[in-house]
Design an enzyme around this catalytic site. Structure first.
Site, mmCIF file in Angstrom:
data_model
loop_
_atom_site.group_PDB
_atom_site.id
_atom_site.type_symbol
_atom_site.label_atom_id
_atom_site.label_comp_id
_atom_site.label_asym_id
_atom_site.label_seq_id
_atom_site.Cartn_x
_atom_site.Cartn_y
_atom_site.Cartn_z
ATOM 1 N N CYS A 122 8.253 2.062 -3.276
ATOM 2 C CA CYS A 122 7.973 2.696 -4.437
ATOM 3 C C CYS A 122 7.350 2.042 -5.600
ATOM 4 C CB CYS A 122 9.442 3.665 -4.728
ATOM 5 S SG CYS A 122 10.297 4.327 -3.460
ATOM 6 N N ARG A 137 7.178 7.635 -4.639
ATOM 7 C CA ARG A 137 8.024 7.205 -3.601
ATOM 8 C C ARG A 137 7.453 7.062 -2.512
ATOM 9 N NH1 ARG A 137 12.512 10.519 -0.093
ATOM 10 N NH2 ARG A 137 13.740 8.608 0.802
ATOM 11 N N LEU A 138 7.649 5.711 -1.625
ATOM 12 C CA LEU A 138 7.552 5.413 -0.290
ATOM 13 C C LEU A 138 8.852 5.445 0.466
ATOM 14 C CD1 LEU A 138 5.541 4.285 1.875
ATOM 15 C CD2 LEU A 138 6.149 1.979 1.004
ATOM 16 N N ALA A 139 8.916 6.484 1.252
ATOM 17 C CA ALA A 139 10.262 6.573 1.761
ATOM 18 C C ALA A 139 10.366 5.800 3.070
ATOM 19 C CB ALA A 139 10.358 8.363 2.480
ATOM 20 N N GLY A 197 12.183 -0.759 -4.246
ATOM 21 C CA GLY A 197 12.820 -1.672 -3.508
ATOM 22 C C GLY A 197 13.865 -1.336 -2.503
ATOM 23 N N LEU A 225 5.134 -9.984 10.538
ATOM 24 C CA LEU A 225 3.603 -10.510 10.167
ATOM 25 C C LEU A 225 3.745 -11.900 11.008
ATOM 26 C CD1 LEU A 225 3.355 -9.875 6.380
ATOM 27 C CD2 LEU A 225 2.684 -8.385 8.544
ATOM 28 N N VAL A 231 -3.190 -11.928 11.448
ATOM 29 C CA VAL A 231 -4.803 -11.660 10.969
ATOM 30 C C VAL A 231 -5.732 -12.982 11.767
ATOM 31 C CG1 VAL A 231 -4.688 -13.239 8.866
ATOM 32 C CG2 VAL A 231 -6.352 -11.423 8.939
#
Length: 611
Positions: free
Chosen positions: A2, A50-52, A78, A261, A291
């Site tokens: 968020c 918001r990022l849920a 966070g 990652l 990557v």
């Protein structure tokens, strides 16, 4: 994850200023693509994107509790990894919960413990609480500074936001960059609390601010402390492993798809292997991403920083832990695409000049976001366990400056060679760096009985954990949140940082190599190739086609006398564009990257520069 923002004006009614608050929120739509909300409380207004991640239907914000003495409203960014245990404790104390979100746990925790709640949280977070009972705003940032938080004092209150662009969207904030702001942009260091923009500051890691009618008050609730370490190598590495097992288990908790990652280095490989072991009992397969650059493995040329390409080691780990793996392979045209540069510079709010390092990270995260919303990273292990080459370089150890600058020419390390000569004289970057170095070294308490060598190695570790790592964490946060991806950093768990910081250097290098403790703690779950691999930094393309495209774009700016040229060393840049692409040195390519970045930054922000 968020984005948060807000405004307190003790002499105004912010109900009438909805447009300004919504504009602040809109700048962070990428940080929170799933929902938006605002809450107005007379002299205070809070906003949220918001990022849920946890409790998808139940965690919308701002989140408010009504009490007989006034409302308490929270906006939070966070993750709190110990929220389940805290919720159980709070329930035992009589609190009721309407959601399964960690946000509600933080809000109830504040109602129970006040600002002391911060000392109980394990996680990465930045949050604001408007407490109408006290007519007071509380701003809190996590211990290591994983999540960003900026503020801008005003005549009658304060503006705040997860990113400078959120604060600058309010007309009350002036878009001015002064001499110290330029010093921060071009010097290879980070002044704690500095935000580049004049009048704006950063809430420092492990710090909280209270804002009331009497002003702004700062309190440090956590800092690195020195302590005697008595455990031997076996017990120390065993405890590191215990901590890592617990940390990774906590950080795998998610209600959305997650991944890791993977670079093929010790750090990311350890996290990947630990995650695979945690997921295996439930029959789940860890997903990993790496990557790579077109033709990099086949045409790789070793240099002073990178002895080996990542690709073969990435695939060794993926096969060893049976991960569901995908390489994100980038070509030079995509890396050099001006649209990608605009996105990267816009995400960071400043012209860092890392070029392909930032562009490739942005593209990697953008690709990952098509499959996962949460990723675990090996970031920060080098700073904690002593992984960089300069930890072992005698000249760097003895140098009277930041060790990552010690092996470079002083003027180049401080950024002076990049600047217009007159501006370089005015800014005096070497003097600025020296002053910041002195402040950093003087902060560290002494441990009685510590040898001069151990003291110096502790100083070097401290410099990395309080200066160097913050640059990397900010880069990680900005690039990931620019595409709505939450990246978690297990190595930044404060329990691990505290423990390893106080382990003697002899234990950290007990086998004569870098990151001995981490290698010993995780070697049983890694392929031998990775255990024996020498540290290799985040990859950079070696393709001359990329350099040639940088030269072409730089020539256009030089021909048009772009405003960026006025800040930089024009002769250096013209020489860089005239050289054959294959012959351009890394430091020269850096100058081209900086020109292109500064040009984009000036276009995006239109700052007033006052030197």
């Amino acid at each position: 994850m968020c984005g948060i923002c807000g405004w307190v004006d003790f002499r105004g009614n912010l109900e009438e200023r909805r447009t300004e608050l919504e504009a602040m929120c809109d700048t962070m739509a990428c940080r929170g693509p799933d929902a938006a909300g605002t809450s107005f409380h007379g002299t205070a207004a809070l906003g949220h994107r918001r990022l849920a991640i946890i409790d998808l239907p139940g965690g919308n914000q701002p989140m408010t509790r009504h009490t007989p003495d006034g409302d308490v409203c929270l906006v939070y960014s966070g993750e709190t990894y110990n929220f389940t245990a805290l919720r159980q404790e709070l329930r035992a104390r009589g609190h009721r919960f309407d959601t399964d979100s960690d946000t509600e746990v933080v809000l109830c925790g504040y109602l129970e413990w006040g600002a002391a709640l911060a000392e109980r949280l394990n996680g990465m977070y930045a949050f604001a609480v408007w407490d109408a009972r006290k007519d007071e705003l509380l701003l809190v940032r996590d211990r290591m500074g994983i999540k960003p938080l900026y503020y801008y004092p005003t005549e009658h209150g304060v503006l705040f936001g997860s990113e400078p662009k959120a604060v600058l969207a309010n007309p009350v904030a002036e878009r001015v960059v002064d001499a110290d702001g330029l010093r921060e942009i071009f010097a290879m260091t980070k002044k704690p609390g500095h935000a580049v923009w004049s009048g704006m500051a950063e809430v420092e890691p492990g710090t909280m601010l209270t804002v009331n009618r009497a002003g702004i008050h700062r309190h440090t609730y956590w800092r690195l402390e020195v302590a005697e370490h008595t455990a031997d190598a076996h017990r120390t590495s065993a405890h590191v492993r215990e901590l890592l097992d617990d940390i990774v288990a906590r950080q795998l908790i998610s209600d959305v798809p997650r991944c890791v990652l993977l670079s093929g280095g010790l750090d990311s490989s350890a996290i990947t292997a630990l995650a695979a072991r945690q997921l295996e009992p439930s029959g789940q397969q860890v997903r990993s991403f790496a990557v790579d650059f077109l033709g990099q493995t086949e045409n790789f040329v070793a240099d002073s920083l990178r002895e080996t390409p990542d690709g073969p080691y990435v695939h060794d780990v993926a096969e060893h832990v049976n991960s569901l793996h995908q390489d994100i392979v980038l070509n030079p045209q995509t890396l050099a695409d001006p649209a990608v540069r605009r996105a990267a510079v816009g995400a960071r709010d400043m012209p860092v000049g890392l070029g392909d390092l930032d562009n490739s990270l942005y593209l990697l995260f953008r690709s990952i976001r098509q499959h996962s919303t949460v990723a675990l990273s090996g970031e920060s292990a080098d700073e904690i366990f002593g992984g960089y080459k300069w930890f072992f370089d005698q000249r760097a150890r003895e140098a009277d400056t930041f060790p990552w600058m010690a092996t470079l020419d002083t003027q180049h390390a401080a950024g002076s060679t990049l600047l217009d000569p007159a501006l370089a004289r005015d800014l005096d970057l070497p003097g600025y760096v020296e002053a910041e170095y002195r402040k950093a070294v003087d902060e560290l308490p002494r441990l009685e009985g510590e040898s001069a060598f151990e003291r110096r190695m502790r100083e070097i570790s401290y410099l990395h954990l309080t200066r160097f790592v913050r640059v990397l964490l900010d880069r990680k946060d900005r690039m990931s949140m620019a595409v709505g991806l939450e990246v978690r950093v297990p190595f930044c768990d404060h329990r691990l940082v505290e423990y390893v910081f106080n382990a003697p250097w002899a234990l950290k290098t007990h086998d004569g190599r870098e990151k001995s403790l981490l290698r010993r703690a995780t070697s049983d779950i890694l392929p031998r190739s990775v255990v024996e691999r020498v540290k290799s930094p985040y990859p950079s393309t070696q393709d001359p086609e990329y350099t040639a495209e940088l030269q072409r774009q730089a020539r256009e700016l030089l021909s048009a006398q772009d405003p960026a040229v006025e800040l930089l060393n024009e002769k250096l840049l013209r020489d860089a564009t005239d050289s054959p692409a294959e012959a351009v040195e890394p430091t020269t390519r850096d100058a081209l990257e900086r020109l292109l970045d500064v040009s984009v930054w000036l276009q995006q922000h239109s700052p007033t520069i006052r030197v």
